[in-house]
Motif scaffolding. Structure first.
Motif, PDB file in Angstrom:
ATOM      1  N   ILE A 115       0.837  -1.212   0.000  1.00  0.00           N
ATOM      2  CA  ILE A 115       0.000   0.000   0.000  1.00  0.00           C
ATOM      3  C   ILE A 115       0.864   1.251   0.000  1.00  0.00           C
ATOM      4  CG2 ILE A 115      -1.570   1.378   1.429  1.00  0.00           C
ATOM      5  CD1 ILE A 115      -2.904  -1.293   2.230  1.00  0.00           C
ATOM      6  N   GLN A 116       1.959   1.226   0.752  1.00  0.00           N
ATOM      7  CA  GLN A 116       2.824   2.407   0.789  1.00  0.00           C
ATOM      8  C   GLN A 116       3.477   2.670  -0.566  1.00  0.00           C
ATOM      9  OE1 GLN A 116       2.202   3.985   3.570  1.00  0.00           O
ATOM     10  NE2 GLN A 116       1.142   2.063   4.050  1.00  0.00           N
ATOM     11  N   ARG A 117       3.627   1.626  -1.359  1.00  0.00           N
ATOM     12  CA  ARG A 117       4.293   1.783  -2.650  1.00  0.00           C
ATOM     13  C   ARG A 117       3.323   2.139  -3.778  1.00  0.00           C
ATOM     14  NH1 ARG A 117       8.835  -3.126  -2.832  1.00  0.00           N
ATOM     15  NH2 ARG A 117      10.034  -2.428  -1.017  1.00  0.00           N
ATOM     16  N   VAL A 118       2.146   1.540  -3.763  1.00  0.00           N
ATOM     17  CA  VAL A 118       1.240   1.727  -4.896  1.00  0.00           C
ATOM     18  C   VAL A 118      -0.085   2.370  -4.508  1.00  0.00           C
ATOM     19  CG1 VAL A 118       2.268  -0.264  -6.059  1.00  0.00           C
ATOM     20  CG2 VAL A 118       0.210  -0.582  -4.679  1.00  0.00           C
ATOM     21  N   GLY A 119      -0.314   2.583  -3.223  1.00  0.00           N
ATOM     22  CA  GLY A 119      -1.579   3.164  -2.777  1.00  0.00           C
ATOM     23  C   GLY A 119      -1.688   4.641  -3.100  1.00  0.00           C
ATOM     24  N   GLN A 120      -2.880   5.173  -2.941  1.00  0.00           N
ATOM     25  CA  GLN A 120      -3.134   6.584  -3.217  1.00  0.00           C
ATOM     26  C   GLN A 120      -3.221   7.372  -1.908  1.00  0.00           C
ATOM     27  OE1 GLN A 120      -6.026   7.520  -6.322  1.00  0.00           O
ATOM     28  NE2 GLN A 120      -6.262   5.340  -6.739  1.00  0.00           N
ATOM     29  N   PRO A 121      -2.831   8.640  -1.940  1.00  0.00           N
ATOM     30  CA  PRO A 121      -2.876   9.463  -0.723  1.00  0.00           C
ATOM     31  C   PRO A 121      -4.308   9.622  -0.210  1.00  0.00           C
ATOM     32  CG  PRO A 121      -1.521  10.500  -2.419  1.00  0.00           C
ATOM     33  CD  PRO A 121      -2.252   9.368  -3.085  1.00  0.00           C
TER      34      PRO A 121
END
Length: 311
Positions: A272-278
């Motif tokens: 999630i930290q790599r591909v997730g959205q803010p």
């Protein structure tokens, strides 16, 4: 002689006229209400509305209950099938037997389907519901206390659970699930209490982390932390329990499930930290969707009022 202990209730149900109220089911209902309330508060901070959460809950909650029961049936089939089983027992959920992972999987699928239909950000819902699930699970564990079920190994600790042999509670005739003979007055680890405390601490931590890191963690991170926290606690709590459970390589099935889901939670958090959205970006999308819905609702209401009535 034990001078201090936690007493067990003498009942697990009561009557209101011709209606039987099962306390286990009542705690589940209170837990669901608490979860919806907490989730709606957090969702509104993202820019959504209570009605959006209510509509989602009407889809997700039934799916979650079905999933929880299916998980229990799959992991303990002998209770329902075979020479000593009773298939009708599958429908008597007030007698206990709901698996949290089945609830999460099927409930999440129901919520995801509705969120996708309404174009709401699922990752925001996951973060909004993370602490709410822990609170709901904590409340639900009180049902196990009233049922006198799912307690742990014998203990001499002053907070040991003392069973009642009187009344209608399910556990009043099951003092040692593992078949051993326990002397009268034996105390047991109150695993329901351990999980309650663990879950409430986790809920508070997730809320605190969410407030401190809203600009740092990607959307969906808090739900991953929920999975990590819950499974870490469930692993050691599950190993204290003495109720019947299938084992694999000497460990209870739910211990293996907790370990595997814990690992999956850690991996999910990293991904999630790599591909997730803010979170702020998704919150802005939610506010836009909410405003659009409000305008469409207003337009439909105005059109309804402007439409001439037929007499």
């Amino acid at each position: 002689m034990n001078l201090a202990y936690i007493p067990s209730p003498t009942i697990s149900q009561f009557q209101i006229g011709p209606v039987t109220i099962h306390i286990y089911a009542l705690t589940m209902l209170i837990g669901i209400i608490a979860a919806v309330w907490i989730t709606s508060i957090r969702w509104k901070r993202y820019g959504g509305t209570f009605d959006q959460i209510l509509d989602t809950s009407l889809v997700a909650v039934p799916c979650g209950i079905i999933g929880a029961r299916l998980y229990h049936i799959i992991t303990t089939p002998e209770r329902f099938f075979g020479p000593n089983g009773d298939w009708v027992e599958m429908f008597r959920i007030w007698n206990g037997g709901l698996g949290i992972w089945g609830a999460i999987v099927l409930g999440a699928l129901g919520a995801w389907a509705w969120m996708r239909h309404k174009h709401y950000p699922m990752a925001l819902l996951a973060d909004a519901i993370a602490p709410a699930l822990l609170v709901a699970q904590a409340i639900g564990r009180l049902g196990n206390w009233f049922n006198q079920e799912l307690y742990g190994k014998p203990t001499t600790l002053p907070w040991g659970l003392k069973l009642n042999t009187q009344g209608s509670a399910i556990g009043n005739s099951e003092q040692c699930y593992d078949g051993a003979t326990c002397p009268t007055g034996t105390l047991f680890h109150p695993t329901f209490l351990y999980e309650m405390v663990w879950n409430l601490i986790g809920a508070a931590l997730i809320i605190w982390i969410g407030r401190k890191t809203v600009q740092l963690l990607k959307a969906g991170s808090l739900f991953a932390l929920y999975v990590i926290w819950y499974t870490a606690g469930r692993t050691w709590i599950e190993m204290l329990r003495i109720d019947f459970s299938h084992e694999i390589l000497g460990l209870r099935v739910n211990v293996w499930v907790s370990i595997c889901v814990f690992i999956a939670g850690v991996i999910a958090f990293i991904v999630i930290q790599r591909v997730g959205q803010p979170t702020p970006l998704l919150a802005e999308r939610l506010r836009t969707s909410t405003e659009l819905e409000a305008r469409e609702l207003l337009e439909r209401e105005q059109a309804r009022k402007a439409k001439p009535s037929r007499n």
